[in-house]
Design a protein around this motif. Structure first.
Motif, PDB file in Angstrom:
ATOM      1  N   ARG A  91      18.791 -55.558 -19.881  1.00  0.00           N
ATOM      2  CA  ARG A  91      18.140 -56.865 -19.762  1.00  0.00           C
ATOM      3  C   ARG A  91      18.189 -57.331 -18.315  1.00  0.00           C
ATOM      4  O   ARG A  91      19.012 -56.865 -17.524  1.00  0.00           O
ATOM      5  N   ALA A  92      17.346 -58.268 -17.962  1.00  0.00           N
ATOM      6  CA  ALA A  92      17.332 -58.830 -16.611  1.00  0.00           C
ATOM      7  C   ALA A  92      18.690 -59.446 -16.281  1.00  0.00           C
ATOM      8  O   ALA A  92      19.168 -59.347 -15.144  1.00  0.00           O
ATOM      9  N   ALA A  93      19.347 -60.047 -17.269  1.00  0.00           N
ATOM     10  CA  ALA A  93      20.677 -60.632 -17.046  1.00  0.00           C
ATOM     11  C   ALA A  93      21.686 -59.545 -16.690  1.00  0.00           C
ATOM     12  O   ALA A  93      22.576 -59.761 -15.855  1.00  0.00           O
ATOM     13  N   ASP A  94      21.564 -58.366 -17.305  1.00  0.00           N
ATOM     14  CA  ASP A  94      22.450 -57.245 -16.981  1.00  0.00           C
ATOM     15  C   ASP A  94      22.240 -56.801 -15.536  1.00  0.00           C
ATOM     16  O   ASP A  94      23.198 -56.499 -14.827  1.00  0.00           O
ATOM     17  N   LEU A  95      20.991 -56.741 -15.101  1.00  0.00           N
ATOM     18  CA  LEU A  95      20.697 -56.363 -13.722  1.00  0.00           C
ATOM     19  C   LEU A  95      21.306 -57.371 -12.753  1.00  0.00           C
ATOM     20  O   LEU A  95      21.901 -56.994 -11.745  1.00  0.00           O
ATOM     21  N   ALA A  96      21.186 -58.649 -13.060  1.00  0.00           N
ATOM     22  CA  ALA A  96      21.763 -59.686 -12.193  1.00  0.00           C
ATOM     23  C   ALA A  96      23.280 -59.504 -12.092  1.00  0.00           C
ATOM     24  O   ALA A  96      23.853 -59.610 -11.006  1.00  0.00           O
ATOM     25  N   MET A  97      23.940 -59.211 -13.209  1.00  0.00           N
ATOM     26  CA  MET A  97      25.388 -58.992 -13.185  1.00  0.00           C
ATOM     27  C   MET A  97      25.732 -57.740 -12.386  1.00  0.00           C
ATOM     28  O   MET A  97      26.671 -57.734 -11.584  1.00  0.00           O
ATOM     29  N   LEU A  98      24.957 -56.668 -12.580  1.00  0.00           N
ATOM     30  CA  LEU A  98      25.184 -55.422 -11.854  1.00  0.00           C
ATOM     31  C   LEU A  98      25.071 -55.657 -10.345  1.00  0.00           C
ATOM     32  O   LEU A  98      25.908 -55.189  -9.565  1.00  0.00           O
ATOM     33  N   LEU A  99      24.060 -56.401  -9.914  1.00  0.00           N
ATOM     34  CA  LEU A  99      23.869 -56.709  -8.503  1.00  0.00           C
ATOM     35  C   LEU A  99      25.005 -57.578  -7.953  1.00  0.00           C
ATOM     36  O   LEU A  99      25.314 -57.539  -6.767  1.00  0.00           O
ATOM     37  N   ASP A 100      25.639 -58.342  -8.838  1.00  0.00           N
ATOM     38  CA  ASP A 100      26.725 -59.231  -8.431  1.00  0.00           C
ATOM     39  C   ASP A 100      28.093 -58.543  -8.498  1.00  0.00           C
ATOM     40  O   ASP A 100      29.111 -59.177  -8.267  1.00  0.00           O
ATOM     41  N   GLY A 101      28.118 -57.257  -8.870  1.00  0.00           N
ATOM     42  CA  GLY A 101      29.374 -56.519  -8.871  1.00  0.00           C
ATOM     43  C   GLY A 101      30.085 -56.448 -10.199  1.00  0.00           C
ATOM     44  O   GLY A 101      31.228 -55.993 -10.272  1.00  0.00           O
ATOM     45  N   VAL A 102      29.449 -56.851 -11.265  1.00  0.00           N
ATOM     46  CA  VAL A 102      30.071 -56.813 -12.589  1.00  0.00           C
ATOM     47  C   VAL A 102      29.911 -55.420 -13.185  1.00  0.00           C
ATOM     48  O   VAL A 102      28.832 -54.836 -13.148  1.00  0.00           O
ATOM     49  N   ASP A 103      30.997 -54.886 -13.747  1.00  0.00           N
ATOM     50  CA  ASP A 103      30.967 -53.612 -14.463  1.00  0.00           C
ATOM     51  C   ASP A 103      30.480 -53.906 -15.882  1.00  0.00           C
ATOM     52  O   ASP A 103      31.180 -54.563 -16.658  1.00  0.00           O
ATOM     53  N   LEU A 104      29.289 -53.444 -16.213  1.00  0.00           N
ATOM     54  CA  LEU A 104      28.681 -53.777 -17.507  1.00  0.00           C
ATOM     55  C   LEU A 104      29.476 -53.226 -18.691  1.00  0.00           C
ATOM     56  O   LEU A 104      29.382 -53.748 -19.798  1.00  0.00           O
ATOM     57  N   GLU A 105      30.263 -52.171 -18.471  1.00  0.00           N
ATOM     58  CA  GLU A 105      31.076 -51.616 -19.565  1.00  0.00           C
ATOM     59  C   GLU A 105      32.184 -52.564 -19.987  1.00  0.00           C
ATOM     60  O   GLU A 105      32.637 -52.523 -21.126  1.00  0.00           O
ATOM     61  N   THR A 106      32.649 -53.408 -19.075  1.00  0.00           N
ATOM     62  CA  THR A 106      33.769 -54.292 -19.393  1.00  0.00           C
ATOM     63  C   THR A 106      33.307 -55.651 -19.914  1.00  0.00           C
ATOM     64  O   THR A 106      34.142 -56.469 -20.275  1.00  0.00           O
ATOM     65  N   VAL A 107      32.005 -55.870 -19.940  1.00  0.00           N
ATOM     66  CA  VAL A 107      31.473 -57.145 -20.416  1.00  0.00           C
ATOM     67  C   VAL A 107      31.552 -57.184 -21.936  1.00  0.00           C
ATOM     68  O   VAL A 107      31.119 -56.265 -22.618  1.00  0.00           O
ATOM     69  N   LYS A 108      32.140 -58.252 -22.465  1.00  0.00           N
ATOM     70  CA  LYS A 108      32.215 -58.421 -23.916  1.00  0.00           C
ATOM     71  C   LYS A 108      31.099 -59.364 -24.326  1.00  0.00           C
ATOM     72  O   LYS A 108      31.033 -60.502 -23.881  1.00  0.00           O
TER      73      LYS A 108
END
Length: 122
Positions: A91-108
């Protein structure tokens, strides 16, 4: 400040990309690894082998456009590849988090309703 209107679909190419590739090379990766049309209007995201560089390729109504980012420190972390492919729709929100340094695997994620995809009865 650059602001992009994100398309409906965002795809991560999980195969590392040679960041020397430009429009034609990245478009070929879209066809080869994602099985998609680079002119579809979707956004395609590529990561370097080290993970410190990222390129986005998308069709911008009258031509292909590339957005490129190099981190001075740290890296972008993509989720692992699913067993059946080399790409992943996010999702676009996932891309925004990825660009901000968030590891998507650890997102609950909390449970949310998702409307089932329409099925064809032809």
């Amino acid at each position: 400040m650059l602001s992009l209107a994100l398309p409906g679909k965002v795809f991560l190419c999980l195969t590392p990309a040679d960041m020397r590739k430009s429009f034609d090379g990245l478009a070929q990766m879209v066809r080869e690894f994602l099985g998609a049309d680079p002119l579809s209007g979707h956004l395609f995201v590529f990561r370097s082998r080290r993970g410190d560089r990222l390129k986005l390729l998308y069709w911008d109504s009258d031509g292909l456009a590339i957005w490129y980012k190099r981190l001075e420190e740290g890296s972008f972390r993509f989720p692992p590849a699913p067993p059946d492919g080399q790409g992943l729709e996010v999702r676009a929100a996932d891309l925004a988090m990825l660009l901000d340094g968030v590891d998507l695997e650890t997102v609950k994620r909390r449970k949310r309703y998702r409307r089932p995809a329409a099925t064809s009865t032809h």
